[in-house]
Write an enzyme that holds these catalytic residues in place. Structure first.
Site, PDB file in Angstrom:
ATOM      1  N   ASN A 213      -5.548   6.467   8.655  1.00 36.07           N
ATOM      2  CA  ASN A 213      -5.920   6.129  10.033  1.00 36.07           C
ATOM      3  C   ASN A 213      -6.112   7.403  10.848  1.00 36.07           C
ATOM      4  O   ASN A 213      -5.960   8.511  10.321  1.00 36.07           O
ATOM      5  CB  ASN A 213      -4.883   5.191  10.659  1.00 36.07           C
ATOM      6  CG  ASN A 213      -3.505   5.822  10.680  1.00 36.07           C
ATOM      7  OD1 ASN A 213      -3.286   6.824  11.340  1.00 36.07           O
ATOM      8  ND2 ASN A 213      -2.571   5.256   9.917  1.00 36.07           N
ATOM      9  N   LYS A 292     -11.641   7.734 -11.023  1.00 32.86           N
ATOM     10  CA  LYS A 292     -12.520   7.330  -9.929  1.00 32.86           C
ATOM     11  C   LYS A 292     -13.230   6.021 -10.293  1.00 32.86           C
ATOM     12  O   LYS A 292     -13.769   5.894 -11.408  1.00 32.86           O
ATOM     13  CB  LYS A 292     -13.551   8.446  -9.691  1.00 32.86           C
ATOM     14  CG  LYS A 292     -14.473   8.146  -8.537  1.00 32.86           C
ATOM     15  CD  LYS A 292     -15.493   9.253  -8.360  1.00 32.86           C
ATOM     16  CE  LYS A 292     -16.488   8.835  -7.291  1.00 32.86           C
ATOM     17  NZ  LYS A 292     -17.657   9.707  -7.243  1.00 32.86           N
ATOM     18  N   ILE A 312       9.462   1.402   7.514  1.00 37.11           N
ATOM     19  CA  ILE A 312      10.455   2.488   7.501  1.00 37.11           C
ATOM     20  C   ILE A 312      11.421   2.345   8.674  1.00 37.11           C
ATOM     21  O   ILE A 312      12.642   2.378   8.503  1.00 37.11           O
ATOM     22  CB  ILE A 312       9.734   3.855   7.549  1.00 37.11           C
ATOM     23  CG1 ILE A 312       8.790   3.995   6.353  1.00 37.11           C
ATOM     24  CG2 ILE A 312      10.745   5.006   7.579  1.00 37.11           C
ATOM     25  CD1 ILE A 312       7.783   5.118   6.454  1.00 37.11           C
ATOM     26  N   LYS A 346       7.651  -5.909  19.991  1.00 41.41           N
ATOM     27  CA  LYS A 346       7.855  -5.028  18.828  1.00 41.41           C
ATOM     28  C   LYS A 346       9.262  -4.431  18.834  1.00 41.41           C
ATOM     29  O   LYS A 346       9.880  -4.264  17.793  1.00 41.41           O
ATOM     30  CB  LYS A 346       6.793  -3.920  18.831  1.00 41.41           C
ATOM     31  CG  LYS A 346       6.602  -3.253  17.494  1.00 41.41           C
ATOM     32  CD  LYS A 346       5.347  -2.394  17.449  1.00 41.41           C
ATOM     33  CE  LYS A 346       4.110  -3.202  17.122  1.00 41.41           C
ATOM     34  NZ  LYS A 346       2.903  -2.372  17.020  1.00 41.41           N
ATOM     35  N   LYS A 350      11.611  -4.874  15.655  1.00 40.91           N
ATOM     36  CA  LYS A 350      12.077  -3.717  14.869  1.00 40.91           C
ATOM     37  C   LYS A 350      13.592  -3.539  14.999  1.00 40.91           C
ATOM     38  O   LYS A 350      14.192  -2.794  14.235  1.00 40.91           O
ATOM     39  CB  LYS A 350      11.389  -2.432  15.341  1.00 40.91           C
ATOM     40  CG  LYS A 350       9.873  -2.459  15.261  1.00 40.91           C
ATOM     41  CD  LYS A 350       9.366  -1.990  13.922  1.00 40.91           C
ATOM     42  CE  LYS A 350       7.852  -2.110  13.863  1.00 40.91           C
ATOM     43  NZ  LYS A 350       7.297  -1.673  12.586  1.00 40.91           N
TER      44      LYS A 350
END
Ligand code: CTP
Length: 403
Positions: A213, A292, A312, A346, A350
């Site tokens: 990202n 590949k 995590i 969130k 979390k």
């Protein structure tokens, strides 16, 4: 953070080839808003002229204790009373030996000896050949200088002017500057160990492709730097980014989410704070091809299947240490819209006491940001500013919560 603006620093040069770096240091200090009073030993003048240092500092240089410009003829007293700090760079082996014994046979050592030790810190940047640095006499002197309350900076490692390679080079000007900025910063995080995750993760599809990202890692690196400035021991677990490691920060480079989890778990028992800024890939391809993946000419596209990566932050937040309050967990939320609602949800999902929301597309790769701090009492905005300034505000906020 510019803790140096408005300070008055006596920059002392003793004899060493590294004196050329002191010219750059002098310029950088002046640029940071410091008034710099240069004092040079006779040996320093063999390497650098007083004219150069005067031009860079914008003030006449002192080289002799017999300088008649001082009305009371006590340059050593006057210079040491005016200073916020004395920085000796380069500090030669001989000059450090002199400091150790309290000898004062020329102006710079006189200024150092005459300084009021409670008010005027003395910081020295050693510079010498590797054998001179490793010599037991020098190492003994360094240990004793530290015990006497003198701040001895690290030495650099690498090619030396003499052609040898090893420890003993003087730090680069920007490294000394960074150490001085840290020196004057309030130590709100002293005795804390801060673990930071930063950057994106990269999830391989085959040896040449993967998904990742746009996270640059800048916010996390700024937080690591701010925490170190505040006196914390800092470990930075970084996904693939092109950023220099903040000075004094221990860095672990990882690629995938699972590697990031392993690195975090190897460090988290030592940590008292976790700040999870990483933009961890939510999914990874369920298999990684060894070779590949090639087009077979049929026009068929490969069908990729994904599996979810471990979370995590949520994993760590559920640990016994986090639950008991021994580890304070801070999450980040990169959202594209409805920041308050998403960040609030969130935080609960979390299981962290503090969640910091930001608009991902607006901030990824930029040098500035705006943050929304969400805790059980509500939300507080840290308005638009540089990532470094926001990192300092966030670290100050976390430090208050740890009290
Ligand atoms: N995080 C993490 N491990 C993951 C995903 C996220 O540690 N696998 C952490 C991030 O570092 C951040 C917080 O969780 O501190 C929120 O990350 P974010 O990507 O905004 O949220 P997601 O959990 O991925 O939720 P969603 O994709 O639904 O927004």
């Amino acid at each position: 953070m510019n803790t140096l603006a408005g300070k008055h620093i006596v920059l002392g040069l003793s004899g060493g080839i590294a004196a050329f770096k002191s010219a750059e240091l002098c310029r950088a200090l002046v640029k940071a808003g410091v008034t710099v009073q240069v004092v040079m030993t006779e040996a320093a003048e063999q390497f650098m002229t007083a004219v150069t240092m005067q031009a860079l500092s914008g003030r006449p240089v002192y080289t002799s204790q017999w300088d008649t410009r001082e009305a009371n003829n006590m340059a050593h007293i006057n210079l040491s009373r005016e200073a916020d700090a004395i920085v000796v760079a380069p500090a030669s082996a001989d000059f450090m030996a002199k400091l150790l014994h309290g000898r004062a046979d020329e102006l710079l050592s006189l200024v150092c000896l005459a300084r009021p030790i409670e008010q005027v810190p003395l910081i020295v940047a050693p510079a010498m050949n590797r054998e001179m640095w490793a010599n037991p006499a020098t190492q003994r002197n360094v240990a004793q200088l530290k015990a006497d309350g003198i701040h001895v900076l690290d030495v650099g490692q690498g090619d030396q002017a003499c052609g040898e390679t090893g420890d003993g080079r003087m730090l680069e000007a920007e490294e000394i500057l960074e150490d001085l900025v840290a020196f004057f910063a309030p130590k709100t995080m002293a005795s804390q160990h801060v673990l930071v995750t930063a950057g994106p993760t990269y999830e391989a599809i085959d040896p040449v492709r993967g998904i990742t990202n746009l996270s640059s890692g800048k916010m996390g690196f700024a937080i690591a730097r701010a925490a170190r400035m505040a006196g914390a021991q800092v470990t930075l677990v970084a996904g693939p980014v092109h950023l220099p490691t903040p000075r004094g920060v221990q860095r672990m480079d990882v690629r995938s989410a699972r590697q990031m989890l392993d690195a975090v778990q190897s460090q988290v028992d030592k940590a008292s704070v976790l700040v999870a800024t990483a933009a961890v890939a939510d999914w990874r391809p369920d298999t990684q091809a060894d070779q590949k993946i090639k087009k077979d000419g049929s026009g068929q596209t490969p069908s990729l299947k994904f599996v979810e990566n471990p979370d995590i932050l949520a994993t760590v937040a559920q640990s016994a240490r986090a639950q008991s309050g021994a580890l304070f967990c801070v999450g980040f939320a990169a959202e594209s819209h409805d920041l308050l609602a998403h960040a609030t949800a969130k935080r609960l999902r979390k299981g962290v006491p503090l969640l910091v929301g930001n608009i991902g597309p607006a901030t990824f790769g930029q040098d500035d940001n705006a943050l929304l701090l969400v805790d059980d009492a509500g939300a507080r905005e840290l308005p638009h500013a540089s990532k470094q300034a926001l990192a300092e505000q966030l670290i100050a906020d976390i430090a208050r919560r740890l009290k």
